[in-house]
Design an enzyme around this catalytic site. Structure first.
Site, PDB file in Angstrom:
ATOM      1  N   HIS A 200      38.384  47.342  35.571  1.00 43.25           N
ATOM      2  CA  HIS A 200      39.017  47.433  36.894  1.00 43.25           C
ATOM      3  C   HIS A 200      40.499  47.071  36.870  1.00 43.25           C
ATOM      4  CE1 HIS A 200      37.665  43.018  37.738  1.00 43.25           C
ATOM      5  NE2 HIS A 200      38.917  43.006  37.351  1.00 43.25           N
TER       6      HIS A 200
ATOM      7  N   GLU B 259      36.601  48.198  41.573  1.00 42.56           N
ATOM      8  CA  GLU B 259      35.458  48.130  40.671  1.00 42.56           C
ATOM      9  C   GLU B 259      35.008  49.542  40.272  1.00 42.56           C
ATOM     10  OE1 GLU B 259      35.194  45.403  39.446  1.00 42.56           O
ATOM     11  OE2 GLU B 259      34.410  43.798  40.706  1.00 42.56           O
TER      12      GLU B 259
ATOM     13  N   ASP C  59      45.746  41.560  45.149  1.00 44.63           N
ATOM     14  CA  ASP C  59      44.431  41.317  45.734  1.00 44.63           C
ATOM     15  C   ASP C  59      44.223  39.848  46.077  1.00 44.63           C
ATOM     16  OD1 ASP C  59      44.415  40.543  43.081  1.00 44.63           O
ATOM     17  OD2 ASP C  59      42.787  41.865  42.476  1.00 44.63           O
TER      18      ASP C  59
ATOM     19  N   ASP D 187      35.218  45.101  33.142  1.00 40.23           N
ATOM     20  CA  ASP D 187      34.564  46.372  33.498  1.00 40.23           C
ATOM     21  C   ASP D 187      35.586  47.484  33.732  1.00 40.23           C
ATOM     22  OD1 ASP D 187      35.688  45.677  35.932  1.00 40.23           O
ATOM     23  OD2 ASP D 187      33.791  45.448  37.001  1.00 40.23           O
TER      24      ASP D 187
HETATM   25  C1  F6R Z   1      43.807  40.218  39.631  1.00 35.03           C
HETATM   26  C2  F6R Z   1      43.643  41.534  39.023  1.00 35.03           C
HETATM   27  C3  F6R Z   1      42.505  41.760  38.083  1.00 35.03           C
HETATM   28  C4  F6R Z   1      42.729  41.064  36.750  1.00 35.03           C
HETATM   29  C5  F6R Z   1      41.554  41.309  35.834  1.00 35.03           C
HETATM   30  C6  F6R Z   1      41.712  40.605  34.518  1.00 35.03           C
HETATM   31  O1  F6R Z   1      44.913  40.207  40.495  1.00 35.03           O
HETATM   32  O2  F6R Z   1      44.403  42.416  39.290  1.00 35.03           O
HETATM   33  O3  F6R Z   1      42.361  43.149  37.881  1.00 35.03           O
HETATM   34  O4  F6R Z   1      43.905  41.570  36.179  1.00 35.03           O
HETATM   35  O5  F6R Z   1      40.365  40.893  36.433  1.00 35.03           O
HETATM   36  O6  F6R Z   1      41.587  39.241  34.693  1.00 35.03           O
HETATM   37  P1  F6R Z   1      41.921  38.238  33.498  1.00 35.03           P
HETATM   38  O7  F6R Z   1      43.374  38.343  33.277  1.00 35.03           O
HETATM   39  O8  F6R Z   1      41.522  36.881  34.021  1.00 35.03           O
HETATM   40  O9  F6R Z   1      41.119  38.692  32.332  1.00 35.03           O
END
Ligand code: F6R
Length: 274
Positions: free
Chosen positions: A146, A151, A67, A144
């Site tokens: 994801h 989301e 992403d 959350d």
């Molecule tokens: C970003 C992604 C997101 C992160 C998630 C956790 O490429 O895929 O799903 O893995 O937001 O983020 P952190 O690791 O910062 O807690």
């Protein structure tokens, strides 16, 4: 699904990096699916160390990121502090430390014209299909629940697309990244280009799901042991038919009901009993 629980973030990161390295050693032209965020930073540091000290070779590897924020991209005139794009994050955390050729790196284009987004997203998926899918896909989990920027409420069959971010994700990522860079919350991106859950399920041969910290324990338990639901898009982990490895530190594993069983299975596998 193998669930491996390690005492510390560092050990979790080492196990995750070893799994990726095994793919690269077995097949030098492996296709790696990569995630951003704080969780994989230790994994990327360990891969960089393996490249530096053990000669782990990424010269034939191809990468695809999950992403990117919409509206920004790697602008070489900006400093790393000013450019909060995932493209820049990957460059700073991994790509500049290993020998993957620039031409083999794919991060969704945050500067895509939203009017052309559908064509662009189709093109991104075609590129993944052309190389035969993703050999190993790194997946973190948002607060959350994801995966990538899918989301709550995103269809479990969703494809690569533009997705509005929830307030929770904006708050999390503001605290983790933008605040330190002095960017106002109102000015950080509120949309992202993201692979869909259906995209991840279709193209991934080996899912490598990593999480650390007690703050993630509740959502990790929901994803692994709760109902499969679009309210926790990472619960799609239960739908994979390829190889699935979950690597957690003890904080992130602390609310798992079946923890003792996962540890038992890991012991049996280590002893060659299954
Ligand atoms: C970003 C992604 C997101 C992160 C998630 C956790 O490429 O895929 O799903 O893995 O937001 O983020 P952190 O690791 O910062 O807690």
């Amino acid at each position: 699904m193998d669930v491996l629980i390690r005492a510390t973030y560092k050990e979790m990161s080492k196990v995750a990096a070893q799994i990726i390295a095994e793919h690269v050693r077995a097949r030098p032209d492996s296709v790696l699916g990569l995630a951003t965020g704080s969780t994989p930073v230790g994994t990327y540091q360990e891969l960089a160390r393996m490249h530096r000290e053990e000669g782990l070779d990424f010269s034939k590897v191809t990468t695809f990121n999950l992403d990117e924020y919409l509206g920004i991209g790697m602008d070489l005139t900006l400093s790393a502090d000013e450019d909060q794009s995932y493209r820049r994050f990957m460059h700073e955390q991994l790509f500049k430390h290993i020998n993957v050729p620039e031409s083999r790196i794919h991060v969704p284009d945050g500067l895509v014209d939203p009017a052309m987004a559908d064509e662009y997203c189709e093109w991104y998926e075609e590129k993944i299909a052309e190389v035969g899918g993703i050999d190993v896909q790194v997946l973190g989990i948002g607060g959350d629940g994801h995966w990538a920027f899918n989301e709550p409420g995103s269809s479990l069959e969703s494809r690569t697309r533009i997705e509005p971010l929830t307030k929770d994700t904006i708050d999390d990522n503001y605290r983790a990244f933008y605040k330190n860079a002095g960017v106002k919350k109102s000015e950080m991106p509120h949309f992202a280009v993201t692979m869909g859950i259906g995209t991840i399920l279709e193209f991934t041969h080996h899912a490598l799901f990593i999480a650390n910290g007690a703050g993630k324990a509740g959502v990790v338990a929901k994803a692994l042991e709760g109902p499969v639901t679009s309210q926790v898009t990472a619960s799609a982990i239960q739908l994979f038919d390829g190889t699935v490895t979950v690597v957690l530190d003890k904080g992130a594993a602390s609310k798992l009901k079946n923890r003792a069983h996962y540890e038992h299975v890991e012991r049996l596998k280590r002893e060659g009993a299954c």
